[in-house]
Design a protein around this motif. Structure first.
Motif, PDB file in Angstrom:
ATOM      1  N   ARG A   1      16.048   3.336 -13.658  1.00 42.52           N
ATOM      2  CA  ARG A   1      15.310   1.889 -13.647  1.00 42.52           C
ATOM      3  C   ARG A   1      16.028   1.047 -14.424  1.00 42.52           C
ATOM      4  O   ARG A   1      16.459  -0.096 -13.907  1.00 42.52           O
ATOM      5  CB  ARG A   1      14.082   2.156 -14.059  1.00 42.52           C
ATOM      6  CG  ARG A   1      12.914   2.813 -12.847  1.00 42.52           C
ATOM      7  CD  ARG A   1      11.699   2.936 -13.604  1.00 42.52           C
ATOM      8  NE  ARG A   1      10.975   1.627 -13.885  1.00 42.52           N
ATOM      9  CZ  ARG A   1      10.400   0.910 -12.924  1.00 42.52           C
ATOM     10  NH1 ARG A   1      10.010   1.584 -11.757  1.00 42.52           N
ATOM     11  NH2 ARG A   1       9.710  -0.107 -13.334  1.00 42.52           N
ATOM     12  N   TYR A   2      16.292   1.426 -15.656  1.00 51.03           N
ATOM     13  CA  TYR A   2      17.091   0.229 -16.591  1.00 51.03           C
ATOM     14  C   TYR A   2      18.455   0.014 -16.124  1.00 51.03           C
ATOM     15  O   TYR A   2      18.753  -1.390 -15.821  1.00 51.03           O
ATOM     16  CB  TYR A   2      17.186   1.023 -17.983  1.00 51.03           C
ATOM     17  CG  TYR A   2      18.182   0.108 -18.815  1.00 51.03           C
ATOM     18  CD1 TYR A   2      17.734  -1.109 -19.417  1.00 51.03           C
ATOM     19  CD2 TYR A   2      19.245   0.876 -19.181  1.00 51.03           C
ATOM     20  CE1 TYR A   2      18.508  -1.714 -20.368  1.00 51.03           C
ATOM     21  CE2 TYR A   2      20.388  -0.048 -19.969  1.00 51.03           C
ATOM     22  CZ  TYR A   2      19.678  -1.283 -20.466  1.00 51.03           C
ATOM     23  OH  TYR A   2      20.512  -2.144 -21.250  1.00 51.03           O
ATOM     24  N   ALA A   3      19.032   0.901 -15.654  1.00 54.03           N
ATOM     25  CA  ALA A   3      20.532   0.587 -15.192  1.00 54.03           C
ATOM     26  C   ALA A   3      20.633  -0.217 -13.875  1.00 54.03           C
ATOM     27  O   ALA A   3      21.513  -0.827 -13.585  1.00 54.03           O
ATOM     28  CB  ALA A   3      21.395   2.096 -15.237  1.00 54.03           C
ATOM     29  N   GLY A   4      19.606   0.228 -12.916  1.00 52.34           N
ATOM     30  CA  GLY A   4      19.568  -0.557 -11.683  1.00 52.34           C
ATOM     31  C   GLY A   4      19.137  -2.014 -11.717  1.00 52.34           C
ATOM     32  O   GLY A   4      19.657  -2.868 -10.862  1.00 52.34           O
ATOM     33  N   ARG A   5      18.260  -2.510 -12.813  1.00 50.64           N
ATOM     34  CA  ARG A   5      17.753  -3.844 -12.803  1.00 50.64           C
ATOM     35  C   ARG A   5      18.536  -4.621 -13.658  1.00 50.64           C
ATOM     36  O   ARG A   5      18.381  -5.776 -13.863  1.00 50.64           O
ATOM     37  CB  ARG A   5      16.255  -3.954 -12.889  1.00 50.64           C
ATOM     38  CG  ARG A   5      15.794  -3.308 -14.368  1.00 50.64           C
ATOM     39  CD  ARG A   5      14.372  -3.406 -14.401  1.00 50.64           C
ATOM     40  NE  ARG A   5      13.619  -2.808 -15.686  1.00 50.64           N
ATOM     41  CZ  ARG A   5      12.477  -2.717 -15.950  1.00 50.64           C
ATOM     42  NH1 ARG A   5      11.612  -3.099 -15.001  1.00 50.64           N
ATOM     43  NH2 ARG A   5      11.964  -2.049 -17.162  1.00 50.64           N
ATOM     44  N   SER A   6      19.040  -3.990 -14.937  1.00 52.83           N
ATOM     45  CA  SER A   6      19.770  -4.919 -15.932  1.00 52.83           C
ATOM     46  C   SER A   6      21.236  -5.014 -15.604  1.00 52.83           C
ATOM     47  O   SER A   6      21.888  -4.203 -14.791  1.00 52.83           O
ATOM     48  CB  SER A   6      19.829  -3.995 -17.192  1.00 52.83           C
ATOM     49  OG  SER A   6      20.306  -4.956 -18.008  1.00 52.83           O
ATOM     50  N   GLU A   7      21.801  -6.245 -15.971  1.00 50.16           N
ATOM     51  CA  GLU A   7      23.203  -6.593 -15.622  1.00 50.16           C
ATOM     52  C   GLU A   7      23.837  -6.738 -16.997  1.00 50.16           C
ATOM     53  O   GLU A   7      24.875  -7.292 -16.994  1.00 50.16           O
ATOM     54  CB  GLU A   7      23.330  -7.791 -14.671  1.00 50.16           C
ATOM     55  CG  GLU A   7      22.831  -7.861 -13.361  1.00 50.16           C
ATOM     56  CD  GLU A   7      23.567  -6.661 -12.634  1.00 50.16           C
ATOM     57  OE1 GLU A   7      24.867  -6.468 -12.701  1.00 50.16           O
ATOM     58  OE2 GLU A   7      23.072  -5.816 -11.760  1.00 50.16           O
ATOM     59  N   SER A   8      23.411  -5.969 -17.878  1.00 52.94           N
ATOM     60  CA  SER A   8      24.316  -6.112 -19.176  1.00 52.94           C
ATOM     61  C   SER A   8      25.476  -5.079 -19.300  1.00 52.94           C
ATOM     62  O   SER A   8      25.406  -4.541 -18.614  1.00 52.94           O
ATOM     63  CB  SER A   8      23.117  -5.752 -20.417  1.00 52.94           C
ATOM     64  OG  SER A   8      22.889  -4.146 -20.083  1.00 52.94           O
ATOM     65  N   LEU A   9      26.145  -5.587 -20.070  1.00 50.21           N
ATOM     66  CA  LEU A   9      27.607  -4.837 -20.304  1.00 50.21           C
ATOM     67  C   LEU A   9      26.982  -3.297 -20.484  1.00 50.21           C
ATOM     68  O   LEU A   9      27.752  -2.740 -19.775  1.00 50.21           O
ATOM     69  CB  LEU A   9      28.163  -5.383 -21.411  1.00 50.21           C
ATOM     70  CG  LEU A   9      29.617  -4.776 -21.629  1.00 50.21           C
ATOM     71  CD1 LEU A   9      30.582  -4.893 -20.479  1.00 50.21           C
ATOM     72  CD2 LEU A   9      30.103  -5.365 -23.127  1.00 50.21           C
ATOM     73  N   LEU A  10      26.131  -3.083 -21.388  1.00 50.66           N
ATOM     74  CA  LEU A  10      25.653  -1.799 -21.813  1.00 50.66           C
ATOM     75  C   LEU A  10      25.380  -0.878 -20.349  1.00 50.66           C
ATOM     76  O   LEU A  10      25.690   0.112 -20.009  1.00 50.66           O
ATOM     77  CB  LEU A  10      24.503  -1.439 -22.668  1.00 50.66           C
ATOM     78  CG  LEU A  10      24.120  -0.273 -23.014  1.00 50.66           C
ATOM     79  CD1 LEU A  10      25.097   0.667 -23.533  1.00 50.66           C
ATOM     80  CD2 LEU A  10      22.859  -0.271 -23.906  1.00 50.66           C
TER      81      LEU A  10
END
Length: 311
Positions: free
Chosen positions: A259-268
């Motif tokens: 969920r986090y990786a799918g909606r965030s566009e941060s470098l991390l």
């Protein structure tokens, strides 16, 4: 490709078709052998509040997705002629149909298929490596055992995906998989859902089930390494039991990660989801226009008018 919004709508490729699931409705679209599109739209079942909570929602989502996925696959398979249609049923098949009736027999087959569909990945990617890890000599230490167990998991997963991707019928399903991803990307980009617009989108999506399975394998290795470093379990059968007990937690953590990786566009987040996107090269292929049409039809049927799919 620039994504303007994130949607909770997700999909699954099935036999000559696609399932799209939105917050209010799910739609299954299948292209029959004569080219006709057949669609079935149903309301999305509600869930108890507990299954909306972090960690808990992961286990619930995975179980329901696998169950509904098997139902959709059986539904799509019903539109294609069986090559053995002219072969008379065996005595055992006749007995089963007499005992349970045609509808009852179908339910039994579906139940067995669902159990196998859930048990196979758990057994192959979680329990088998754990069982083998139990035979690693104690003198090697806990860390070595857990690292080797994790390596076996990853290798088995990649070999399995690579082998099935070379099967003709499965490859077509993986092409529908690409159509599903491209259509979701097109919708998220705010563009009109046309074949031309969908065609130009990327095909590797960060919320893909393939990425989820890969993340689950990595999380399972990390969690078991922590637990087994505290409680050193070397017996193969006890290690398998421990993994089964830990599985709901592992699934929950993996779901939240995705969920986090799918909606965030941060470098991390981009760095964290990169391995999963690479694995998708084994399960997502470029679709043809007819497959994109199927995905668009399913997608349009589940887009809510009130924006409730906003992530």
């Amino acid at each position: 490709m620039t994504t303007q919004k994130k949607t909770t709508i997700g999909g699954q490729a099935i036999i000559e078709g696609i399932v799209m699931k939105g917050p209010k409705k799910s739609c299954t679209v299948v292209r029959r052998a004569n080219g006709e599109l057949v669609s079935k739209t149903e309301p999305t079942p509600s869930r108890a509040p507990i299954w909306e909570k972090p960690i808990f929602r992961g286990a619930y989502t995975l179980f329901t997705a696998m169950k509904e996925g098997m139902q959709a696959i059986n539904y799509s398979a019903s539109f294609f002629e069986d090559e053995e249609a002219d072969v008379p049923p065996s005595k055992f098949e006749l007995w089963l149909e007499k005992k349970f009736g045609s509808e009852g027999l179908n339910k039994i087959i579906l139940s067995i298929s669902t159990v196998i569909g859930i048990a196979l990945p758990i057994g192959l990617f979680i329990l088998l490596p754990s069982f083998l890890g139990g035979f690693v000599p104690k003198t090697w230490g806990v860390l070595a055992r857990n690292v080797l167990e994790g390596c076996v998991r990853v290798i088995l997963f990649l070999l399995f995906m690579w082998s099935v991707s070379h099967m003709k019928d499965i490859r077509r399903t993986f092409e529908y998989h690409g159509a599903e991803h491209k259509t979701i990307f097109c919708y998220e980009a705010g563009e009109e859902l046309t074949v031309e617009n969908v065609r130009k989108q990327g095909k590797y999506h960060p919320r893909c089930g393939t990425s989820f399975m890969f993340v689950l394998i990595i999380i399972a290795t990390i969690v078991s390494s922590i637990v087994f470093s505290i409680i050193d379990i070397t017996n193969p059968f006890l290690r398998m039991l421990a993994h089964l007990i830990l599985l709901p937690l592992v699934v929950g953590i993996s779901y939240e990660f995705n969920r986090y990786a799918g909606r965030s566009e941060s470098l991390l987040s981009r760095a964290l989801r990169w391995p999963g996107l690479m694995v998708q090269h084994l399960t997502v292929f470029e679709p043809d226009d007819s497959m994109i049409e199927v995905a668009i039809t399913a997608m349009k049927a589940v887009i809510p008018g009130d924006g409730s799919d906003e992530w």
